[in-house]
Design a protein around this motif. Structure first.
Motif, PDB file in Angstrom:
ATOM      1  N   GLU A 149      -6.310  15.311 -11.427  1.00  0.00           N
ATOM      2  CA  GLU A 149      -7.033  15.152 -10.166  1.00  0.00           C
ATOM      3  C   GLU A 149      -6.346  15.933  -9.045  1.00  0.00           C
ATOM      4  O   GLU A 149      -7.002  16.616  -8.252  1.00  0.00           O
ATOM      5  CB  GLU A 149      -7.129  13.672  -9.800  1.00  0.00           C
ATOM      6  N   ILE A 150      -5.011  15.842  -8.991  1.00  0.00           N
ATOM      7  CA  ILE A 150      -4.277  16.601  -7.981  1.00  0.00           C
ATOM      8  C   ILE A 150      -4.407  18.097  -8.237  1.00  0.00           C
ATOM      9  O   ILE A 150      -4.645  18.892  -7.316  1.00  0.00           O
ATOM     10  CB  ILE A 150      -2.792  16.181  -7.959  1.00  0.00           C
ATOM     11  N   ASP A 151      -4.292  18.502  -9.503  1.00  0.00           N
ATOM     12  CA  ASP A 151      -4.343  19.926  -9.821  1.00  0.00           C
ATOM     13  C   ASP A 151      -5.714  20.517  -9.521  1.00  0.00           C
ATOM     14  O   ASP A 151      -5.823  21.673  -9.084  1.00  0.00           O
ATOM     15  CB  ASP A 151      -3.974  20.165 -11.283  1.00  0.00           C
ATOM     16  N   GLU A 152      -6.763  19.743  -9.737  1.00  0.00           N
ATOM     17  CA  GLU A 152      -8.096  20.255  -9.425  1.00  0.00           C
ATOM     18  C   GLU A 152      -8.222  20.571  -7.932  1.00  0.00           C
ATOM     19  O   GLU A 152      -8.823  21.586  -7.544  1.00  0.00           O
ATOM     20  CB  GLU A 152      -9.160  19.245  -9.848  1.00  0.00           C
ATOM     21  N   TYR A 153      -7.638  19.724  -7.100  1.00  0.00           N
ATOM     22  CA  TYR A 153      -7.617  20.015  -5.666  1.00  0.00           C
ATOM     23  C   TYR A 153      -6.836  21.300  -5.386  1.00  0.00           C
ATOM     24  O   TYR A 153      -7.271  22.157  -4.600  1.00  0.00           O
ATOM     25  CB  TYR A 153      -7.005  18.848  -4.894  1.00  0.00           C
ATOM     26  N   LEU A 154      -5.691  21.471  -6.037  1.00  0.00           N
ATOM     27  CA  LEU A 154      -4.875  22.663  -5.807  1.00  0.00           C
ATOM     28  C   LEU A 154      -5.611  23.935  -6.180  1.00  0.00           C
ATOM     29  O   LEU A 154      -5.461  24.971  -5.526  1.00  0.00           O
ATOM     30  CB  LEU A 154      -3.567  22.576  -6.595  1.00  0.00           C
ATOM     31  N   GLN A 155      -6.410  23.880  -7.252  1.00  0.00           N
ATOM     32  CA  GLN A 155      -7.094  25.082  -7.715  1.00  0.00           C
ATOM     33  C   GLN A 155      -8.375  25.366  -6.951  1.00  0.00           C
ATOM     34  O   GLN A 155      -8.753  26.526  -6.780  1.00  0.00           O
ATOM     35  CB  GLN A 155      -7.413  24.959  -9.216  1.00  0.00           C
ATOM     36  N   ARG A 196      -2.163  34.077  -8.695  1.00  0.00           N
ATOM     37  CA  ARG A 196      -0.996  33.472  -9.361  1.00  0.00           C
ATOM     38  C   ARG A 196      -0.778  32.093  -8.752  1.00  0.00           C
ATOM     39  O   ARG A 196       0.131  31.864  -7.972  1.00  0.00           O
ATOM     40  CB  ARG A 196       0.256  34.348  -9.168  1.00  0.00           C
ATOM     41  N   THR A 197      -1.630  31.169  -9.121  1.00  0.00           N
ATOM     42  CA  THR A 197      -1.599  29.854  -8.494  1.00  0.00           C
ATOM     43  C   THR A 197      -0.576  28.937  -9.161  1.00  0.00           C
ATOM     44  O   THR A 197      -0.194  29.123 -10.315  1.00  0.00           O
ATOM     45  CB  THR A 197      -2.982  29.189  -8.559  1.00  0.00           C
ATOM     46  N   VAL A 198      -0.136  27.943  -8.389  1.00  0.00           N
ATOM     47  CA  VAL A 198       0.760  26.915  -8.919  1.00  0.00           C
ATOM     48  C   VAL A 198      -0.066  25.693  -9.304  1.00  0.00           C
ATOM     49  O   VAL A 198      -1.177  25.485  -8.811  1.00  0.00           O
ATOM     50  CB  VAL A 198       1.853  26.532  -7.900  1.00  0.00           C
ATOM     51  N   HIS A 199       0.521  24.883 -10.178  1.00  0.00           N
ATOM     52  CA  HIS A 199      -0.205  23.758 -10.762  1.00  0.00           C
ATOM     53  C   HIS A 199       0.608  22.475 -10.674  1.00  0.00           C
ATOM     54  O   HIS A 199       1.839  22.495 -10.584  1.00  0.00           O
ATOM     55  CB  HIS A 199      -0.536  24.045 -12.227  1.00  0.00           C
ATOM     56  N   PHE A 200      -0.104  21.375 -10.754  1.00  0.00           N
ATOM     57  CA  PHE A 200       0.491  20.038 -10.765  1.00  0.00           C
ATOM     58  C   PHE A 200       0.023  19.339 -12.031  1.00  0.00           C
ATOM     59  O   PHE A 200      -1.171  19.326 -12.337  1.00  0.00           O
ATOM     60  CB  PHE A 200       0.019  19.246  -9.533  1.00  0.00           C
ATOM     61  N   MET A 201       0.952  18.765 -12.770  1.00  0.00           N
ATOM     62  CA  MET A 201       0.562  18.003 -13.960  1.00  0.00           C
ATOM     63  C   MET A 201       1.242  16.643 -13.957  1.00  0.00           C
ATOM     64  O   MET A 201       2.365  16.484 -13.470  1.00  0.00           O
ATOM     65  CB  MET A 201       0.907  18.749 -15.248  1.00  0.00           C
ATOM     66  N   GLY A 202       0.556  15.641 -14.494  1.00  0.00           N
ATOM     67  CA  GLY A 202       1.143  14.342 -14.794  1.00  0.00           C
ATOM     68  C   GLY A 202       1.381  14.286 -16.282  1.00  0.00           C
ATOM     69  O   GLY A 202       0.479  14.608 -17.062  1.00  0.00           O
TER      70      GLY A 202
END
Length: 496
Positions: A149-155, A196-202
């Motif tokens: 959910e967080i990563d979708e916002y980041l992208q 070159r995006t950064v990502h968040f994963m749980g």
């Protein structure tokens, strides 16, 4: 306070540890230090310590360890850390970059789940690794579904950083301004670097819930690619979809929990056996498409569907734990650490990203301070899976404030403070090093320091209930690199 500790049975500690954070955003350890609070010296007093005071400190350490004081040897290995705040000059991190070398996954621990300096240092180091060493993913001891959910916002930029953080991190120690800052910086970075995006994963299991929207990631894939299998998949997930509250779930009879786990496993096998030979379907979420970009040219949607279904199966398996049986609790915690390690490895191999992995010290290290509860850690599993491509960094601190709870199963996160540790602890001697804050390469420390670092001693390792007894840690057996801070403060409550 000693009497209080004597009343805490090992069975209670194990049982509590299994469920303490099932109502939060992640599952977290409970081992904690039971130190008495004491007034902290002022920053100015510490900063103006003279060489003679440093020598006196070394002498005090020698009085504890005889003529073989490790302080001078530790000082030979120590590099001063000028700041824990992100956005400042990072010249003091150059030696740390060299220590990290070519590692693909760097585990960065925390000695408490709620100290400002641990959290801000994670953002500072992540920024540095992104800009200087090509890292692109921040992984957190958080449920896989919340991480997406967080990563979708980041992208995609859809939504608001503060609201996304509040929802995904609700009731956890990471529901703090420091993580709002991290997520905000990551989204700003992606705006500036769209290619070159950064990502968040749980990387963790699904607590406190797996909502219906997440189940739809799996059923939606089947509906698009194998619609004839959708009725059976819906049947398998009936009674399970969604998991709203794991406390309520634990009240289900064991036979029912086992039946639901078996059906979740069957659902995983249904998807695994129906591989779509085509390329991406074009209907993946922003997070899934973004994380998969630049990797395998085909089957990305299939790989994500399998991973998401596996997350559901893993969570339901974990929830078959018998919380009244310490052996079952220990086995479940071992399984949990293995799952976290495999999720990180899956992400790294699938995407090729370099990852900064954030978790409590007991999870990132090669060995835990409470081996009875954590017989094999995420860090140990990662070492098995990745060898030298994994590097764990531990945190220690001398005194200060943090967030924890009066009782693990109830109440809110609140601020506690501890003063100077006992002379028999790791932190007491580490704080005799002349630098207020520093880091050192445990692997290449001088022999006298290595001997000291290889010895097991009481160490603060504060989790979700305070107070609790010390952990027992041999630093060199748990970490490749250590960061020591003189003083920490409580993490900042999120703004409305």
């Amino acid at each position: 306070m000693a009497k209080h500790h004597n009343r805490i049975s090992r069975r209670r500690l194990l049982t509590t540890a299994a469920v303490i954070s099932l109502g939060a955003a992640a599952l977290t350890p409970v081992t904690a230090q039971a130190s008495q609070a004491a007034p902290a010296p002022s920053a100015s007093a510490s900063a103006s310590a003279s060489a003679s005071a440093s020598a006196a400190s070394t002498g005090r350490a020698a009085s504890v360890y005889g003529d073989q004081s490790p302080v001078r040897a530790l000082e030979q290995a120590a590099h001063p850390l000028r700041s824990t705040d992100p956005g400042r000059n990072t010249a003091d991190l150059r030696a740390l970059s060299s220590m990290i070398g070519n590692a693909k996954v760097v585990g960065l621990g925390e000695a408490t789940h709620g100290s400002h300096e641990f959290f801000t240092m994670k953002e500072r180091l992540f920024r540095h690794l992104v800009e200087e060493k090509g890292f692109t993913t921040f992984a957190l001891e958080l449920s896989w579904s919340a991480g997406l959910e967080i990563d979708e916002y980041l992208q995609t930029g859809r939504g608001d950083a503060r609201r996304i953080a509040k929802r995904a991190l609700a009731n956890s120690p990471w529901d703090r301004e420091e993580f709002v800052s991290l997520i905000t910086w990551m989204r700003d970075y992606n705006r500036r670097h769209p290619h070159r995006t950064v990502h968040f994963m749980g990387d963790d299991l699904g607590a406190p819930s797996i909502n219906d929207a997440f189940f739809a990631r799996v059923t939606g894939y089947v509906q698009r690619t194998h619609p004839e299998s959708l009725p059976r998949l819906n049947e398998l997930y009936a009674g399970l979809r969604p998991i709203d509250d794991v406390f309520a779930y634990f009240r289900k009879p064991m036979a029912e929990r086992q039946r639901l786990a078996d059906r979740a496993q069957e659902a995983l096998e249904l998807i695994t056996n129906r591989k779509d030979s085509g390329a991406r379907t074009g209907t993946e979420s922003g997070a899934e498409a973004g994380a998969g970009a630049g990797t395998a040219s085909g089957g990305n949607a299939y790989a994500w569907a399998v991973q998401n279904a596996q997350f559901i199966a893993q969570t339901t398996k974990f929830l078959t734990m018998d919380i009244n049986d310490p052996a079952s609790v220990t086995a479940a915690q071992r399984f949990r650490d293995e799952v976290m390690a495999r999720n990180v490895t899956w992400w790294q191999r699938r995407t090729g990203h370099k990852i900064l992995l954030s978790a409590q010290n007991d999870h990132v290290g090669y060995a835990a301070g409470d081996p009875e509860l954590y017989p094999k850690t995420q860090g140990s599993f990662l070492h098995d899976l990745m060898g030298g491509a994994y590097l764990p960094i531990g945190f220690t601190f001398y005194q200060g404030s943090f967030l924890s709870k009066d009782a693990a199963l109830t109440g809110d996160w609140k601020e506690f403070t501890v003063g100077a540790p006992k002379p028999t602890t790791n932190e007491y001697v580490l704080d005799k090093v002349r630098h207020r804050n520093f880091y050192l390469d445990v692997r290449h420390a001088p022999p006298a320091a290595r001997t000291w670092l290889n010895t097991t001693r009481p160490t603060r390792n504060i989790g979700t209930e305070f107070p609790h007894p010390d952990a027992r840690v041999a630093i060199a057996r748990s970490f490749d690199v250590l960061i020591h801070l003189h003083k920490v403060t409580a993490a900042t409550k999120t703004k409305p």
